[in-house]
Write an enzyme that holds these catalytic residues in place. Structure first.
Site, PDB file in Angstrom:
ATOM      1  CG  HIS A 133      -1.998  -1.095   1.118  1.00 60.50           C
ATOM      2  ND1 HIS A 133      -2.532  -1.549  -0.058  1.00 60.50           N
ATOM      3  CD2 HIS A 133      -2.595  -1.828   2.096  1.00 60.50           C
ATOM      4  CE1 HIS A 133      -3.418  -2.521   0.198  1.00 60.50           C
ATOM      5  NE2 HIS A 133      -3.469  -2.720   1.487  1.00 60.50           N
ATOM      6  CG  HIS A 208      -7.724  -0.944   2.631  1.00 62.24           C
ATOM      7  ND1 HIS A 208      -8.367  -1.806   3.504  1.00 62.24           N
ATOM      8  CD2 HIS A 208      -6.626  -1.613   2.194  1.00 62.24           C
ATOM      9  CE1 HIS A 208      -7.681  -2.929   3.589  1.00 62.24           C
ATOM     10  NE2 HIS A 208      -6.623  -2.836   2.795  1.00 62.24           N
ATOM     11  CD  GLU A 342      -8.235  -3.695  -0.469  1.00 62.45           C
ATOM     12  OE1 GLU A 342      -7.066  -3.364  -0.708  1.00 62.45           O
ATOM     13  OE2 GLU A 342      -8.517  -4.666   0.234  1.00 62.45           O
TER      14      GLU A 342
HETATM   15  C1  GAL Z   1      -5.363  -5.678   1.880  1.00 61.37           C
HETATM   16  C2  GAL Z   1      -4.410  -6.785   1.518  1.00 61.37           C
HETATM   17  C3  GAL Z   1      -4.225  -7.681   2.728  1.00 61.37           C
HETATM   18  C4  GAL Z   1      -3.787  -6.878   3.953  1.00 61.37           C
HETATM   19  C5  GAL Z   1      -4.727  -5.683   4.133  1.00 61.37           C
HETATM   20  C6  GAL Z   1      -4.265  -4.744   5.229  1.00 61.37           C
HETATM   21  O1  GAL Z   1      -5.514  -4.815   0.805  1.00 61.37           O
HETATM   22  O2  GAL Z   1      -4.919  -7.509   0.427  1.00 61.37           O
HETATM   23  O3  GAL Z   1      -3.289  -8.694   2.458  1.00 61.37           O
HETATM   24  O4  GAL Z   1      -2.472  -6.442   3.769  1.00 61.37           O
HETATM   25  O5  GAL Z   1      -4.836  -4.943   2.956  1.00 61.37           O
HETATM   26  O6  GAL Z   1      -4.239  -5.365   6.446  1.00 61.37           O
END
Ligand code: GAL
Length: 377
Positions: A133, A208, A342
């Site tokens: 991210h 998210h 997402e």
């Molecule tokens: C999501 C990702 C997960 C985890 C989460 C944050 O977007 O696919 O693996 O990292 O974010 O906890």
């Protein structure tokens, strides 16, 4: 505290006469801005928007974050259905991704490295061995600027803008990012992005938000029914990096082309569910018809219909939640108690030339739009 009655003049309170001649007064669209805190001398606000149905969302410019989204169930009982915190301090201490915009590159980049025009770029590793991210100082953790866009006869929008400096978190190019939220009278959350760069770079931007249609903090999401119009998904390795394969979902627990209860197959004996610790995968959207995804929870009757112009959606069902996070009203966000849809380009695309490109070039801004529509049945 500023209080705007944006449609006061344009749309006076509407009295709706139902078939039974019962009177309901439609409320006016309102927007309220409050101070949420301050970070490095920059004001952080909490912006509440209540549509003509009397349903409220709250946003903050810290991470361009959706903080609260309150919609009725089939009996008219309103409840917040998205994860969030009551204070800015809690955002700084807690899960950094609840409702926030993630960028400059959403999801993972393998080994925190990619090559562009023969130059290798190294990013901070915040999810060993990968970058997740955008990196530790990604766009979820910066204070965005706020502009309120008023449109005659339409709902207002909140435009968040952020200038991401050249080489921020290791990415080349200064990127001007915009995330525009509109909350309509039809209970649609519309999120539009626009990003431009002054040098070639890579970009993948999404929101998210976690949803639980029972209400945030009211149990798990395993009883929610899900449809995703995706004939393929991108299998991952043990580090949650796509292998490059686009695997047909047919005959697998990843087939949500017709509605399935999330919990029905989540413990199935299928390698991808073991590697993902459940569902935590990018689905390759067919992008042929609408909607792209539907979530339905029978007890409340709440429904989310999702539509996007992006090629993928990460369906993540809160496998990393561990009950340590307390959100609105002190409610605990337990294991698998929230799901995310997402909308995105595929994870690790900068290292996967076979995936749709995530390269952003000067003079060719990236734009995209995702709509989450809330209703009951
Ligand atoms: C999501 C990702 C997960 C985890 C989460 C944050 O977007 O696919 O693996 O990292 O974010 O906890």
């Amino acid at each position: 505290m500023k209080h705007l009655n944006l449609k006061q003049i344009l749309i006076p309170a509407v009295i709706v006469l139902s078939a039974a001649c019962k009177q309901e007064i439609k409320e006016e669209y309102t927007m309220k801005r409050e101070i949420f805190g301050e970070i490095n001398g920059k004001k952080v606000e909490l912006i509440s928007m209540t549509n003509n149905e009397g349903n409220t969302i709250k946003l903050t410019n810290y991470g361009a974050t959706l903080v609260w989204l309150e919609v009725p169930d089939k009996d008219g009982n309103k409840e917040n259905i998205t994860f969030g915190y009551e204070t800015l301090e809690a955002y700084l201490r807690g899960d950094p991704y609840f409702g926030s915009v993630v960028g400059r590159y959403a999801n993972r980049i393998a080994g925190g490295k990619f090559t562009l025009d023969g130059v290798e770029y190294e990013l901070a590793i915040n999810n060993p061995p990968n970058t997740l991210h955008g990196g530790p100082g990604g766009w979820h953790s910066v204070v965005w600027d706020i502009e309120i866009i008023e449109k005659e006869g339409e709902e207002p929008s909140v435009k968040f803008t952020y200038i991401s400096p050249d080489m921020e978190e290791g990415y080349p190019g200064e990127v001007e990012a915009e995330a525009v939220y509109t909350w309509t009278d039809e209970n649609e959350l519309v999120i539009e992005y626009k990003c431009s760069t002054d040098k070639k770079t890579v970009l993948n931007i999404t929101n998210h938000a976690y949803f639980n249609l029972h209400g945030a903090g009211n149990g798990d999401i395993l009883d929610h029914e899900l449809m995703i119009a995706a004939g393929k998904f991108t299998p991952v390795d043990e580090n949650l990096i796509p292998t490059g394969e686009l695997r047909p979902v047919e005959g697998t627990p990843f087939d949500f082309t017709t509605p399935h209860i999330i919990g029905d197959r989540i413990e199935a004996d299928y390698e991808q569910l073991r590697l993902g610790l459940g569902y935590d995968h990018n689905f390759v959207l067919d992008n042929k018809s609408e909607p792209d995804a539907v979530v339905y929870e029978p007890e409340s009757g709440r429904v989310i219909e999702m539509n996007t112009d992006q090629p993928g959606v990460q369906f993540y069902c809160g496998n990393f939640l561990n009950g340590l996070e307390k959100g609105h009203g002190g409610k605990i966000y337990e294991y698998r108690s929230g799901l995310c849809l997402e909308t995105q380009h595929f994870p690790d695309s900068p290292n996967k030339p076979e995936f749709p490109t995530t390269v952003l070039e000067p003079g060719k801004p990236f734009t995209s739009k995702t709509v989450y529509k809330f209703s009951v049945k």
